[in-house]
Design an enzyme around this catalytic site. Structure first.
Site, PDB file in Angstrom:
ATOM      1  N   ASP A 162       0.767  -1.162   0.118  1.00  0.00           N
ATOM      2  CA  ASP A 162       0.051  -0.076  -0.070  1.00  0.00           C
ATOM      3  C   ASP A 162       0.652   1.165   0.177  1.00  0.00           C
ATOM      4  O   ASP A 162       0.388   2.201  -0.352  1.00  0.00           O
ATOM      5  CB  ASP A 162      -1.143   0.188   1.246  1.00  0.00           C
ATOM      6  CG  ASP A 162      -0.410   0.259   2.632  1.00  0.00           C
ATOM      7  OD1 ASP A 162       0.851  -0.119   2.796  1.00  0.00           O
ATOM      8  OD2 ASP A 162      -1.046   0.680   3.456  1.00  0.00           O
ATOM      9  N   GLU A 398       5.210 -10.275   4.895  1.00  0.00           N
ATOM     10  CA  GLU A 398       3.695 -10.936   4.579  1.00  0.00           C
ATOM     11  C   GLU A 398       3.902 -11.737   3.188  1.00  0.00           C
ATOM     12  O   GLU A 398       3.058 -11.244   2.548  1.00  0.00           O
ATOM     13  CB  GLU A 398       2.723  -9.743   4.557  1.00  0.00           C
ATOM     14  CG  GLU A 398       2.691  -9.155   5.808  1.00  0.00           C
ATOM     15  CD  GLU A 398       1.315  -8.483   6.059  1.00  0.00           C
ATOM     16  OE1 GLU A 398       0.810  -8.090   4.875  1.00  0.00           O
ATOM     17  OE2 GLU A 398       1.038  -8.127   7.263  1.00  0.00           O
ATOM     18  N   TYR A 467      -4.072  -8.097  13.013  1.00  0.00           N
ATOM     19  CA  TYR A 467      -4.830  -6.931  12.737  1.00  0.00           C
ATOM     20  C   TYR A 467      -6.233  -7.474  13.453  1.00  0.00           C
ATOM     21  O   TYR A 467      -7.241  -6.873  13.031  1.00  0.00           O
ATOM     22  CB  TYR A 467      -5.044  -6.455  11.357  1.00  0.00           C
ATOM     23  CG  TYR A 467      -4.013  -5.736  11.150  1.00  0.00           C
ATOM     24  CD1 TYR A 467      -3.722  -4.288  11.296  1.00  0.00           C
ATOM     25  CD2 TYR A 467      -2.778  -6.259  10.336  1.00  0.00           C
ATOM     26  CE1 TYR A 467      -2.559  -3.279  10.821  1.00  0.00           C
ATOM     27  CE2 TYR A 467      -1.567  -5.611   9.859  1.00  0.00           C
ATOM     28  CZ  TYR A 467      -1.528  -4.051  10.247  1.00  0.00           C
ATOM     29  OH  TYR A 467      -0.542  -3.136  10.005  1.00  0.00           O
ATOM     30  N   GLU A 503       3.482  -5.767  13.443  1.00  0.00           N
ATOM     31  CA  GLU A 503       2.582  -4.609  12.903  1.00  0.00           C
ATOM     32  C   GLU A 503       1.220  -5.030  13.966  1.00  0.00           C
ATOM     33  O   GLU A 503       0.769  -6.549  13.836  1.00  0.00           O
ATOM     34  CB  GLU A 503       2.157  -4.904  11.579  1.00  0.00           C
ATOM     35  CG  GLU A 503       3.361  -4.537  10.434  1.00  0.00           C
ATOM     36  CD  GLU A 503       2.865  -4.486   8.969  1.00  0.00           C
ATOM     37  OE1 GLU A 503       1.508  -4.392   8.741  1.00  0.00           O
ATOM     38  OE2 GLU A 503       3.646  -4.701   8.203  1.00  0.00           O
TER      39      GLU A 503
HETATM   40  C1  BDP Z   1       0.205  -5.191   6.367  1.00  0.00           C
HETATM   41  C2  BDP Z   1       1.297  -4.610   5.429  1.00  0.00           C
HETATM   42  C3  BDP Z   1       1.653  -3.252   5.235  1.00  0.00           C
HETATM   43  C4  BDP Z   1       0.421  -2.307   5.426  1.00  0.00           C
HETATM   44  C5  BDP Z   1      -0.795  -2.902   6.229  1.00  0.00           C
HETATM   45  C6  BDP Z   1      -1.889  -1.857   6.388  1.00  0.00           C
HETATM   46  O1  BDP Z   1       2.529  -5.162   6.051  1.00  0.00           O
HETATM   47  O2  BDP Z   1       2.636  -2.714   4.576  1.00  0.00           O
HETATM   48  O3  BDP Z   1       0.709  -1.015   5.440  1.00  0.00           O
HETATM   49  O4  BDP Z   1      -0.893  -3.939   6.458  1.00  0.00           O
HETATM   50  O5  BDP Z   1      -2.805  -2.521   5.910  1.00  0.00           O
HETATM   51  O6  BDP Z   1      -0.612  -6.030   5.933  1.00  0.00           O
HETATM   52  O7  BDP Z   1      -1.786  -0.818   7.145  1.00  0.00           O
END
Ligand code: BDP
Length: 590
Positions: A162, A398, A467, A503
């Site tokens: 992204d 990823e 997430y 993340e």
């Molecule tokens: C993860 C990716 C990262 C994205 C993030 C997102 O590693 O580069 O910016 O998600 O969706 O999957 O914010």
């Protein structure tokens, strides 16, 4: 790939500045002699992304030319002269006085060519660099995937990631000169023996020569010296440092190391430290350490991904203010100046190649992608191997198996065969190469939510992007928290290795508020971050929490990215803190 320096036998001339620039979408520049100068050129800053400097170039990802006239000082005559480009995204070709000197594939890592024979002494030389950033499935990172649907974000431009694919010369262009037989490489490996430090220095000359030299380490009152005896251009010495002042995140002490040969001299900073793992712990100098901080991007208004020194200083100050001691160079190696700052400021770095969202289903391009990944692993380790701050190499972010679904609740249900080829083999080839080149650091891949767990088997540290409460169970923080706890405990039970959450994050529009649990608000982000840090605090095996992202950053255009930004920053793009910054301070500030 030593960082160029100035001393009494070496010279360095930074030729960053405003260059002539012209796009070449029809690829007529080479035949048309653009390497000798551009007509109707416009000014362009180097370093900097062209996309952020002119509105009409925002979406331009094709070929473009940069030209600059430069004098090479006559006092450099008799030395070997090189041109070095810190980063050209994605494919850079260098010309001097109309003659092609060399080309380099892959953004984010430096390349240098010798130009000694092609220099015009005592007059202006014309330096031209063409840069091209066409998104291709075979490249690292990949774009324009066949079928389009594999493009994760259904975005413009068509990337598999992204962040905006900024293009151009992103780091300084320098000319440097070295003696005829020069120090080509220095490798420093440190160890600890009781109170003593051990510094092993390997020096490689540009020629397979014999000869004498010396190495000297200075710090405080200590000056430790050893002789170097070269055979076939290589020499080695191990220095013992009594009562060594170790390097750590809390006390980033650096020694000065100087290597001298008959004609050359090179100096660099050295931090004495070790990095290992033991069960669920990461040990820095034998002591448990938590790697708390961020995933980041090189990104700012106007400079794009271009080196921006005031921004680096400011970002380190802000990271320190949150109490962070670590970050990942998501999703590509950052500038050498960033790495020098990390050494100096005591940050623990996960250094990552640009292998973001490798689509394993696209088998046709897999061999070429693997070749590029291996090249970038080699170049990254060659560049960053002497930074004490760099404690871990990351060879993929990823990677995605065939049939992967974004936001999956549990591990993908794929057959062993589908998982192993080409995905697992690809990743394990990368890991093995990194270990072979540097057995002294940890190696990892960063895994996607719902991705196959057996891809993590060879990692020293389990790095998980998750997430819960955003892409999955959005708006349901209570259930998300339970799911996160269950998953962490299950993964620990399976691997018994330290886990870093590399993340976790929630898009947040600054100034939006709402309760309870309203997505996109500052309150939601603060609650989301808080529950993650609480869950981690109760688990010793969680060796680090890295929030996605340090700051809002420019993104590809898609319905997932409001206003062309990823809004998961703890700070806005102009570095204003959101509410969640204060939650981090509560947990981390020292
Ligand atoms: C993860 C990716 C990262 C994205 C993030 C997102 O590693 O580069 O910016 O998600 O969706 O999957 O914010």
């Amino acid at each position: 790939m030593l960082y160029p320096i100035q001393n009494h036998v070496r010279n360095k001339l930074d030729i960053s500045g405003i260059w002539d620039f012209k796009t070449d979408p029809d690829e007529v520049g080479e035949a048309g002699g653009w390497a000798n100068g551009l007509t109707e050129a416009r000014p362009m800053a180097v370093p900097g992304s062209w996309n952020e400097q002119y509105d009409d170039l925002f979406g331009y990802l094709d070929l473009a030319w940069y030209v600059k006239k430069v004098y090479v000082p006559s006092c450099w005559k008799g030395q070997c002269v090189f041109i070095r480009v810190g980063s050209a995204v994605y494919f850079g070709t260098v010309y001097l006085n109309g003659v092609k000197i060399g080309a380099h594939e892959g953004g984010h890592l430096p390349f240098a060519f010798e130009i000694t024979d092609k220099i015009k002494w005592g007059e202006e030389n014309i330096l031209a660099i063409s840069v091209e950033n066409v998104l291709k499935p075979s490249r690292i990172p990949s774009g324009n995937m066949p079928g389009g649907e594999m493009s994760l974000f259904a975005s413009t431009p068509k990337t598999t990631y992204d962040f905006y694919p900024f293009s151009g010369i992103h780091r300084p262009v320098v000319l440097y000169s070295v003696p005829q037989t020069y120090i080509e490489d220095v490798t420093v490996v440190t160890g600890i023996n009781g109170a003593d430090g051990r510094v092993k220095v390997t020096v490689k000359l540009s020629a397979a020569a014999a000869g004498q030299g010396s190495v000297e380490l200075k710090g405080g009152d200590a000056v430790i010296k050893a002789d170097l005896v070269f055979t076939n251009g290589v020499a080695e010495a191990t220095l013992t440092v009594p009562e060594a002042h170790l390097w750590s995140d809390k006390d980033p002490y650096l020694y000065d190391l100087t290597v001298a040969t008959e004609g050359d001299q090179y100096s660099l900073k050295v931090g004495i430290r070790t990095i290992t793992v033991d069960g669920g712990k990461i040990l820095l100098n034998g002591q448990p350490v938590k790697m708390n901080g961020f995933g980041r991007h090189e990104d700012f208004i106007a400079s794009g991904k271009g080196l921006n020194l005031p921004l680096i200083v400011k970002d380190y100050q802000l990271m320190r203010w949150t109490g962070a001691n670590s970050y990942r160079t998501s999703h590509y190696p950052y500038s050498e100046e960033e790495m020098q700052m990390a050494d100096r400021e005591g940050f623990l770095i996960i250094d990552e190649i640009p292998a973001v969202s490798l689509q394993m289903a696209d088998e046709a391009n897999s061999p070429e992608r693997l070749r590029m990944c291996l090249q970038q692993i080699e170049e990254m380790i060659a560049r960053d191997k002497n930074h004490p701050a760099v404690v871990m190499w990351c060879v993929a972010n990823e990677p995605m198996p065939k049939g992967f679904s974004v936001g999956a609740m549990s591990e993908s249900n794929l057959s062993m065969e589908e998982l192993n080829f080409p995905g697992k083999m690809f990743l394990e080839t990368e890991i093995a190469r990194a270990r072979e080149l540097d057995p002294t650091r940890l190696v990892t891949i960063v895994t996607v939510m719902g991705g196959p767990q057996n891809w993590m088997e060879k990692c020293d540290v389990i790095c998980m992007n998750r997430y819960w409460g955003w892409y999955t169970l959005g708006g349901q923080l209570d259930i998300a928290r339970q799911k996160l706890e269950e998953e962490l405990d299950q993964v620990w039970g399976r691997f018994h290795k330290p886990i870093i959450m590399t993340e976790f994050g929630a898009d947040t529009i600054p100034g939006y508020h709402g309760k309870p649990d309203v997505m996109w608000t500052e309150d939601y982000q603060a609650d989301y971050i808080r529950f993650h840090l609480e869950v981690a605090a109760r688990r010793e095996f969680v060796a680090g929490m890295q929030v996605w992202n340090f700051a809002d950053f420019a993104a590809v255009q898609s319905i997932m990215r409001v206003g062309g930004l990823n809004h998961k920053g703890i700070f806005t793009r102009i570095r204003t803190p959101k509410m969640a910054a204060h939650v981090l301070r509560e947990f981390w500030a020292r």
